[in-house]
Design a protein around this motif. Structure first.
Motif, mmCIF file in Angstrom:
data_model
loop_
_atom_site.group_PDB
_atom_site.id
_atom_site.type_symbol
_atom_site.label_atom_id
_atom_site.label_comp_id
_atom_site.label_asym_id
_atom_site.label_seq_id
_atom_site.Cartn_x
_atom_site.Cartn_y
_atom_site.Cartn_z
ATOM 1 N N MET A 1 0.843 -1.180 0.000
ATOM 2 C CA MET A 1 0.000 0.000 0.000
ATOM 3 C C MET A 1 0.887 1.242 0.000
ATOM 4 O O MET A 1 1.876 1.309 0.702
ATOM 5 N N ASN A 2 0.516 2.222 -0.800
ATOM 6 C CA ASN A 2 1.248 3.473 -0.899
ATOM 7 C C ASN A 2 1.015 4.293 0.362
ATOM 8 O O ASN A 2 -0.083 4.752 0.615
ATOM 9 N N LYS A 3 2.063 4.482 1.156
ATOM 10 C CA LYS A 3 1.917 5.218 2.412
ATOM 11 C C LYS A 3 2.137 6.708 2.235
ATOM 12 O O LYS A 3 2.015 7.467 3.175
ATOM 13 N N LEU A 4 2.463 7.134 1.011
ATOM 14 C CA LEU A 4 2.694 8.543 0.759
ATOM 15 C C LEU A 4 1.481 9.244 0.152
ATOM 16 O O LEU A 4 1.460 10.463 0.051
ATOM 17 N N PHE A 5 0.479 8.486 -0.236
ATOM 18 C CA PHE A 5 -0.657 9.065 -0.931
ATOM 19 C C PHE A 5 -1.940 8.391 -0.484
ATOM 20 O O PHE A 5 -2.013 7.167 -0.411
ATOM 21 N N ALA A 6 -2.939 9.187 -0.164
ATOM 22 C CA ALA A 6 -4.251 8.659 0.202
ATOM 23 C C ALA A 6 -5.308 9.639 -0.295
ATOM 24 O O ALA A 6 -5.030 10.815 -0.531
ATOM 25 N N ILE A 7 -6.508 9.148 -0.462
ATOM 26 C CA ILE A 7 -7.640 9.968 -0.882
ATOM 27 C C ILE A 7 -8.648 9.985 0.255
ATOM 28 O O ILE A 7 -9.034 8.932 0.759
ATOM 29 N N GLY A 8 -9.084 11.169 0.660
ATOM 30 C CA GLY A 8 -10.114 11.311 1.680
ATOM 31 C C GLY A 8 -11.403 11.800 1.042
ATOM 32 O O GLY A 8 -11.392 12.786 0.301
ATOM 33 N N ILE A 9 -12.508 11.110 1.314
ATOM 34 C CA ILE A 9 -13.787 11.457 0.708
ATOM 35 C C ILE A 9 -14.843 11.606 1.793
ATOM 36 O O ILE A 9 -15.279 10.617 2.367
ATOM 37 N N PRO A 10 -15.275 12.840 2.100
ATOM 38 C CA PRO A 10 -16.419 12.998 2.992
ATOM 39 C C PRO A 10 -17.691 12.738 2.188
ATOM 40 O O PRO A 10 -17.804 13.162 1.039
ATOM 41 N N THR A 11 -18.650 12.018 2.773
ATOM 42 C CA THR A 11 -19.856 11.667 2.034
ATOM 43 C C THR A 11 -21.079 11.681 2.942
ATOM 44 O O THR A 11 -20.976 11.453 4.144
ATOM 45 N N TYR A 12 -22.201 11.966 2.338
ATOM 46 C CA TYR A 12 -23.475 11.934 3.050
ATOM 47 C C TYR A 12 -24.547 11.429 2.091
ATOM 48 O O TYR A 12 -24.940 12.142 1.160
#
Length: 65
Positions: free
Chosen positions: A1-12
């Motif tokens: 897993m890439n520990k330098l890059f992540a995507i955060g998605i707030p959702t409702y």
């Protein structure tokens, strides 16, 4: 897993749009971590690179991150 890059998605309450995206993105980018901040109680499909944070109430998008 890439520990330098992540995507955060707030959702409702957008699981009908989000679930197909998660499936496709998990297939195309399996090493990218996806963090979902769920402000509603929705049936999200999770994959190996997906983490779901459930808030229990709607905080709004700006307070989710």
């Amino acid at each position: 897993m890439n520990k330098l890059f992540a995507i955060g998605i707030p959702t409702y309450n957008q699981c009908d749009l989000l679930n197909p995206f998660l499936k496709k993105y998990s297939e195309d980018f399996p090493d990218t971590r996806i963090i979902l901040i769920d402000n509603g109680d929705q049936p999200l499909t999770t994959f190996q690179n997906t983490e779901v944070i459930r808030r229990g109430l709607n905080l709004g998008f700006t307070k989710s991150v």
